[in-house]
Write a protein that holds these residues in place. Sequence first.
Motif, PDB file in Angstrom:
ATOM      1  N   ALA A 100       0.829  -1.208   0.000  1.00  9.85           N
ATOM      2  CA  ALA A 100       0.000   0.000   0.000  1.00  9.85           C
ATOM      3  C   ALA A 100       0.863   1.258   0.000  1.00  9.85           C
ATOM      4  CB  ALA A 100      -0.919   0.002   1.226  1.00  9.85           C
ATOM      5  N   LYS A 101       1.980   1.210   0.723  1.00 12.26           N
ATOM      6  CA  LYS A 101       2.899   2.349   0.750  1.00 12.26           C
ATOM      7  C   LYS A 101       3.470   2.593  -0.643  1.00 12.26           C
ATOM      8  CE  LYS A 101       7.002   3.957   3.236  1.00 12.26           C
ATOM      9  NZ  LYS A 101       8.015   3.590   4.239  1.00 12.26           N
ATOM     10  N   LYS A 102       3.849   1.521  -1.322  1.00 15.17           N
ATOM     11  CA  LYS A 102       4.387   1.646  -2.676  1.00 15.17           C
ATOM     12  C   LYS A 102       3.325   2.201  -3.626  1.00 15.17           C
ATOM     13  CE  LYS A 102       6.728  -0.864  -6.310  1.00 15.17           C
ATOM     14  NZ  LYS A 102       6.070  -1.527  -7.373  1.00 15.17           N
ATOM     15  N   GLU A 103       2.098   1.683  -3.508  1.00 15.37           N
ATOM     16  CA  GLU A 103       1.008   2.182  -4.350  1.00 15.37           C
ATOM     17  C   GLU A 103       0.751   3.659  -4.089  1.00 15.37           C
ATOM     18  OE1 GLU A 103      -2.419  -0.295  -3.788  1.00 15.37           O
ATOM     19  OE2 GLU A 103      -1.419  -2.065  -4.601  1.00 15.37           O
ATOM     20  N   ALA A 104       0.838   4.066  -2.823  1.00 16.20           N
ATOM     21  CA  ALA A 104       0.628   5.481  -2.485  1.00 16.20           C
ATOM     22  C   ALA A 104       1.735   6.343  -3.084  1.00 16.20           C
ATOM     23  CB  ALA A 104       0.580   5.659  -0.967  1.00 16.20           C
ATOM     24  N   ALA A 105       2.974   5.857  -3.014  1.00 21.34           N
ATOM     25  CA  ALA A 105       4.091   6.605  -3.606  1.00 21.34           C
ATOM     26  C   ALA A 105       3.910   6.718  -5.115  1.00 21.34           C
ATOM     27  CB  ALA A 105       5.414   5.927  -3.272  1.00 21.34           C
ATOM     28  N   ASP A 106       3.474   5.622  -5.749  1.00 20.68           N
ATOM     29  CA  ASP A 106       3.223   5.663  -7.191  1.00 20.68           C
ATOM     30  C   ASP A 106       2.101   6.642  -7.527  1.00 20.68           C
ATOM     31  OD1 ASP A 106       5.213   3.794  -7.564  1.00 20.68           O
ATOM     32  OD2 ASP A 106       3.837   2.088  -7.824  1.00 20.68           O
ATOM     33  N   ALA A 107       1.075   6.652  -6.695  1.00 21.94           N
ATOM     34  CA  ALA A 107      -0.041   7.571  -6.925  1.00 21.94           C
ATOM     35  C   ALA A 107       0.411   9.023  -6.777  1.00 21.94           C
ATOM     36  CB  ALA A 107      -1.178   7.263  -5.951  1.00 21.94           C
ATOM     37  N   ILE A 108       1.293   9.277  -5.817  1.00 20.93           N
ATOM     38  CA  ILE A 108       1.814  10.634  -5.628  1.00 20.93           C
ATOM     39  C   ILE A 108       2.636  11.045  -6.844  1.00 20.93           C
ATOM     40  CG2 ILE A 108       3.457  12.005  -4.276  1.00 20.93           C
ATOM     41  CD1 ILE A 108       2.433  10.489  -1.790  1.00 20.93           C
ATOM     42  N   LYS A 109       3.480  10.139  -7.336  1.00 22.35           N
ATOM     43  CA  LYS A 109       4.270  10.437  -8.534  1.00 22.35           C
ATOM     44  C   LYS A 109       3.360  10.721  -9.719  1.00 22.35           C
ATOM     45  CE  LYS A 109       8.340   7.707  -7.309  1.00 22.35           C
ATOM     46  NZ  LYS A 109       9.105   6.486  -7.622  1.00 22.35           N
ATOM     47  N   GLN A 110       2.331   9.906  -9.862  1.00 23.90           N
ATOM     48  CA  GLN A 110       1.399  10.103 -10.979  1.00 23.90           C
ATOM     49  C   GLN A 110       0.656  11.427 -10.835  1.00 23.90           C
ATOM     50  OE1 GLN A 110      -1.415   6.939 -11.433  1.00 23.90           O
ATOM     51  NE2 GLN A 110      -1.936   7.526 -13.508  1.00 23.90           N
ATOM     52  N   ALA A 111       0.300  11.783  -9.616  1.00 23.44           N
ATOM     53  CA  ALA A 111      -0.375  13.063  -9.388  1.00 23.44           C
ATOM     54  C   ALA A 111       0.560  14.229  -9.721  1.00 23.44           C
ATOM     55  CB  ALA A 111      -0.853  13.162  -7.936  1.00 23.44           C
ATOM     56  N   ASP A 112       1.834  14.096  -9.350  1.00 21.32           N
ATOM     57  CA  ASP A 112       2.803  15.143  -9.687  1.00 21.32           C
ATOM     58  C   ASP A 112       2.948  15.285 -11.199  1.00 21.32           C
ATOM     59  OD1 ASP A 112       3.282  15.761  -7.046  1.00 21.32           O
ATOM     60  OD2 ASP A 112       5.119  14.552  -6.902  1.00 21.32           O
ATOM     61  N   SER A 114       0.709  14.483 -13.430  1.00 22.63           N
ATOM     62  CA  SER A 114      -0.534  15.069 -13.923  1.00 22.63           C
ATOM     63  C   SER A 114      -0.564  16.565 -13.674  1.00 22.63           C
ATOM     64  CB  SER A 114      -1.742  14.406 -13.252  1.00 22.63           C
ATOM     65  OG  SER A 114      -1.817  13.049 -13.594  1.00 22.63           O
ATOM     66  N   LYS A 115      -0.027  16.986 -12.521  1.00 24.56           N
ATOM     67  CA  LYS A 115       0.016  18.413 -12.201  1.00 24.56           C
ATOM     68  C   LYS A 115       0.926  19.140 -13.188  1.00 24.56           C
ATOM     69  CE  LYS A 115       1.111  21.709  -8.604  1.00 24.56           C
ATOM     70  NZ  LYS A 115       1.883  21.975  -7.418  1.00 24.56           N
ATOM     71  N   LYS A 116       2.084  18.526 -13.487  1.00 19.24           N
ATOM     72  CA  LYS A 116       2.999  19.142 -14.440  1.00 19.24           C
ATOM     73  C   LYS A 116       2.359  19.227 -15.821  1.00 19.24           C
ATOM     74  CE  LYS A 116       7.233  17.776 -12.083  1.00 19.24           C
ATOM     75  NZ  LYS A 116       8.409  16.890 -12.110  1.00 19.24           N
ATOM     76  N   GLU A 117       1.653  18.168 -16.217  1.00 20.55           N
ATOM     77  CA  GLU A 117       0.965  18.183 -17.513  1.00 20.55           C
ATOM     78  C   GLU A 117      -0.114  19.259 -17.539  1.00 20.55           C
ATOM     79  OE1 GLU A 117      -0.475  14.226 -18.150  1.00 20.55           O
ATOM     80  OE2 GLU A 117       1.526  13.413 -18.510  1.00 20.55           O
ATOM     81  N   ALA A 118      -0.830  19.408 -16.430  1.00 21.81           N
ATOM     82  CA  ALA A 118      -1.868  20.431 -16.351  1.00 21.81           C
ATOM     83  C   ALA A 118      -1.252  21.828 -16.418  1.00 21.81           C
ATOM     84  CB  ALA A 118      -2.680  20.269 -15.066  1.00 21.81           C
ATOM     85  N   ASP A 119      -0.118  22.019 -15.722  1.00 19.90           N
ATOM     86  CA  ASP A 119       0.570  23.317 -15.783  1.00 19.90           C
ATOM     87  C   ASP A 119       1.037  23.614 -17.203  1.00 19.90           C
ATOM     88  OD1 ASP A 119       0.186  23.718 -13.087  1.00 19.90           O
ATOM     89  OD2 ASP A 119       2.205  23.080 -12.499  1.00 19.90           O
ATOM     90  N   SER A 120       1.564  22.586 -17.859  1.00 24.61           N
ATOM     91  CA  SER A 120       2.019  22.762 -19.242  1.00 24.61           C
ATOM     92  C   SER A 120       0.839  23.113 -20.153  1.00 24.61           C
ATOM     93  CB  SER A 120       2.703  21.481 -19.726  1.00 24.61           C
ATOM     94  OG  SER A 120       3.047  21.583 -21.074  1.00 24.61           O
ATOM     95  N   ALA A 121      -0.273  22.424 -19.976  1.00 22.28           N
ATOM     96  CA  ALA A 121      -1.461  22.713 -20.788  1.00 22.28           C
ATOM     97  C   ALA A 121      -1.981  24.124 -20.509  1.00 22.28           C
ATOM     98  CB  ALA A 121      -2.545  21.677 -20.512  1.00 22.28           C
TER      99      ALA A 121
END
Length: 165
Positions: A100-112, A114-121
Amino acid sequence: MEELETKIIQELKNTSSHDGFVDLVVAAQLVGSEELYQDGLQRLVSAKSAPTLAQSTRMGVQATHAVMMAAMEAAVTSAKQKVASARQEAALAKQEATSAKKEAADAIKQADMSKKEADSARNKALLLEQELAKSQEVKSSPWGTGAFQPILTKRKCLQCGHIIN
């Protein structure tokens, strides 16, 4: 007399009560049958209840001790099994927590990401809006509307005097 003893012992073998098991142990002691004695002790142990003081007095110290020791061994074995089971469950819970910790870390990376992609857009959208605003300024100027076009098309060449389109 032997027929009566055999009948009584047979009835005691078929009993299913705690008192009947005690009676079987006492009868085995009287008759001197080690097989019946062990059978009675096993039944008392499997009954999973301690004999009362009166039952212990009837059976004797050795039989009571044997029953109590077997009950304690069964309790210790049961406790060991429960501890082993709890350890297995704890190890499994630890594995699940790590996962679960690994999945949470992966989710945080994916959210980051997505945030960068949103900023770029968002930045691209701002640039497009700025370009659109500039193009609208050009269209609203006299040069963009073609108001001066007739002037431009009626210009004469300074060298030869021809009209330039």
